[in-house]
Design an enzyme around this catalytic site. Structure first.
Site, PDB file in Angstrom:
ATOM      1  NE  ARG A  49      -3.322  -2.401   2.653  1.00 55.40           N
ATOM      2  CZ  ARG A  49      -4.393  -2.904   2.056  1.00 55.40           C
ATOM      3  NH1 ARG A  49      -5.081  -2.183   1.202  1.00 55.40           N
ATOM      4  NH2 ARG A  49      -4.785  -4.133   2.304  1.00 55.40           N
ATOM      5  CD  GLU A  96      -4.668 -10.832 -11.545  1.00 53.26           C
ATOM      6  OE1 GLU A  96      -3.781 -10.205 -10.923  1.00 53.26           O
ATOM      7  OE2 GLU A  96      -5.642 -11.382 -11.001  1.00 53.26           O
ATOM      8  CG  ASP A 155      -8.493 -13.357 -10.872  1.00 49.12           C
ATOM      9  OD1 ASP A 155      -9.689 -13.698 -10.784  1.00 49.12           O
ATOM     10  OD2 ASP A 155      -7.840 -12.916  -9.907  1.00 49.12           O
ATOM     11  CG  HIS A 178      -0.568  -9.564  -6.979  1.00 47.49           C
ATOM     12  ND1 HIS A 178      -0.591  -8.235  -7.339  1.00 47.49           N
ATOM     13  CD2 HIS A 178      -1.677 -10.118  -7.522  1.00 47.49           C
ATOM     14  CE1 HIS A 178      -1.682  -8.012  -8.066  1.00 47.49           C
ATOM     15  NE2 HIS A 178      -2.356  -9.140  -8.196  1.00 47.49           N
ATOM     16  CG  HIS A 189      -9.828 -10.398 -12.083  1.00 46.38           C
ATOM     17  ND1 HIS A 189      -8.499 -10.068 -11.964  1.00 46.38           N
ATOM     18  CD2 HIS A 189     -10.371 -10.203 -10.860  1.00 46.38           C
ATOM     19  CE1 HIS A 189      -8.252  -9.692 -10.723  1.00 46.38           C
ATOM     20  NE2 HIS A 189      -9.363  -9.769 -10.030  1.00 46.38           N
ATOM     21  CE1 TYR A 205      -3.791  -6.184  -6.271  1.00 50.28           C
ATOM     22  CE2 TYR A 205      -4.157  -5.659  -3.954  1.00 50.28           C
ATOM     23  CZ  TYR A 205      -4.194  -6.563  -4.990  1.00 50.28           C
ATOM     24  OH  TYR A 205      -4.614  -7.841  -4.767  1.00 50.28           O
ATOM     25  CG  ASP A 249     -11.119  -7.239  -8.683  1.00 53.76           C
ATOM     26  OD1 ASP A 249     -11.254  -8.405  -8.251  1.00 53.76           O
ATOM     27  OD2 ASP A 249     -10.013  -6.685  -8.814  1.00 53.76           O
ATOM     28  CG  HIS A 251     -11.177 -12.118  -5.489  1.00 53.55           C
ATOM     29  ND1 HIS A 251      -9.816 -12.190  -5.312  1.00 53.55           N
ATOM     30  CD2 HIS A 251     -11.362 -11.488  -6.680  1.00 53.55           C
ATOM     31  CE1 HIS A 251      -9.204 -11.621  -6.344  1.00 53.55           C
ATOM     32  NE2 HIS A 251     -10.117 -11.188  -7.180  1.00 53.55           N
ATOM     33  CG  HIS A 295      -3.887  -5.794 -11.196  1.00 53.96           C
ATOM     34  ND1 HIS A 295      -4.757  -5.373 -10.226  1.00 53.96           N
ATOM     35  CD2 HIS A 295      -3.714  -7.124 -10.993  1.00 53.96           C
ATOM     36  CE1 HIS A 295      -5.107  -6.401  -9.473  1.00 53.96           C
ATOM     37  NE2 HIS A 295      -4.476  -7.474  -9.906  1.00 53.96           N
ATOM     38  CD  GLU A 341      -5.244 -13.271  -6.292  1.00 54.42           C
ATOM     39  OE1 GLU A 341      -4.212 -12.604  -6.327  1.00 54.42           O
ATOM     40  OE2 GLU A 341      -6.160 -13.136  -7.132  1.00 54.42           O
ATOM     41  CG  HIS A 346      -4.654 -14.955  -9.387  1.00 53.00           C
ATOM     42  ND1 HIS A 346      -4.495 -13.606  -9.576  1.00 53.00           N
ATOM     43  CD2 HIS A 346      -3.459 -15.418  -8.933  1.00 53.00           C
ATOM     44  CE1 HIS A 346      -3.254 -13.260  -9.265  1.00 53.00           C
ATOM     45  NE2 HIS A 346      -2.606 -14.340  -8.876  1.00 53.00           N
TER      46      HIS A 346
HETATM   47 ZN   LIG Z   1      -4.330  -9.352  -9.055  1.00 53.10          ZN
HETATM   48 ZN   LIG Z   2      -6.062 -12.182  -9.134  1.00 52.62          ZN
END
Ligand SMILES: [Zn+2]
Ligand SMILES: [Zn+2]
Length: 277
Positions: A36, A143, A176, A66, A179, A69, A226, A228, A106, A256, A213
């Site tokens: 983050r 991804e 994924d 990963h 996604h 973000y 998005d 999960h 991403h 995930e 994923h």
């Molecule tokens: Zn991802």
């Molecule tokens: Zn993912």
């Protein structure tokens, strides 16, 4: 069967192995730093040797990261774009130090730009990252995304375009399930799943698929959401997971989904059963 989860690194990178051991998994995904924050982090020699030692003495066969973000290679904001390139170079270097084979990324969000311009920015950024890390083998896996907001990568064609232009053996793809479904690829049935994988194969090429994923979806087909959900508890149901477990034993697959008590263990057990029956 190369099946695992996204492991937490709270308290130190090496703690991921504790979680992996308790779950009995042979592969996992991690963040290599607090994802983050922009603040960079280099792996010091002690951290590295502890991590590599745990890796060697575990049943884990493959680990990957990963990417944070925050990274947005599509950004039209020059300062964010530069920070993103820098952060991805750091990520690749940490992966290299820790023996991780690839980093899942991403592609980016083209807010305020056309998708074409966003993709152009991504291509330029990836070329720069690859040339700045040309002595390492770590791959970058694009991804597929749910298509929330202005995100790039919700069509397989986006990934193909980026791969064509970057033209490097170090670019691959991570698929994924949540996604793809949220982006409009129908996969609830065996036929739907097979049609989606055929599309992925004809557009991207399954030889470039290096990770999967496994996430069920809270959002409906084409919802662009998005979110999960636990395996079999969402709009996807069990069928696509059954297909994946049987068809892709050689590709690392991680869950995930939200970590509430024991949910990882429950999800893993469901997947293991699907692969056996
Ligand atoms: Zn991802
Ligand atoms: Zn993912």
């Amino acid at each position: 069967m190369l099946l695992g989860v996204h492991c937490s690194i709270r308290g130190g990178l090496q703690n991921a192995f504790r979680e992996a051991t308790s779950l009995g998994i042979d592969t996992f995904q991690i963040f290599t730093k607090n994802q983050r924050q922009w603040k960079e982090k280099t792996v010091d020699s002690e951290e590295k040797s502890i991590f590599l030692d745990r890796f060697k003495n575990s049943n884990v066969k493959m680990i990957f990261s990963h990417a944070p973000y925050l990274i947005n290679l599509a950004s039209g904001n020059a300062s964010i774009w530069k920070k993103s390139v820098h952060a991805l170079i750091g990520e690749i270097q940490r992966c290299h130090e820790l023996g991780l084979v690839f980093s899942v990324l991403h592609p980016g969000s083209a807010k305020g730009l056309s998708a074409e311009d966003g993709i152009t920015n991504i291509i330029k950024a990836l070329k720069r990252v690859l040339s700045a890390t040309k002595n390492v083998m770590v791959k970058i896996l694009l991804e597929n995304t749910a298509g929330q907001g202005s995100s790039i990568g919700y069509r397989f064609e986006h990934l193909r375009k980026i791969m064509d232009e970057v033209d490097s053996k170090r670019i691959g793809v991570c698929f994924d399930t949540c996604h793809a479904f949220a982006a409009g690829y129908y996969m609830r049935t065996k036929t739907g799943f097979e049609a989606t994988i055929e599309k992925l194969d004809s557009i991207v090429g399954l030889e470039h698929l290096h990770a999967i994923h496994l996430n069920d979806s809270k959002g409906e087909l084409d919802s662009k959401l998005d979110r999960h959900e636990h395996i079999g508890k969402g709009k996807l149901g069990l069928e696509p997971f059954r297909q994946i477990m049987r068809r892709f034993p050689h590709i690392p697959k991680v869950i995930e989904t939200p970590k509430e008590d024991k949910t990882d263990a429950v999800n893993l057990e469901i997947l293991r059963k699907l692969s056996r029956v």
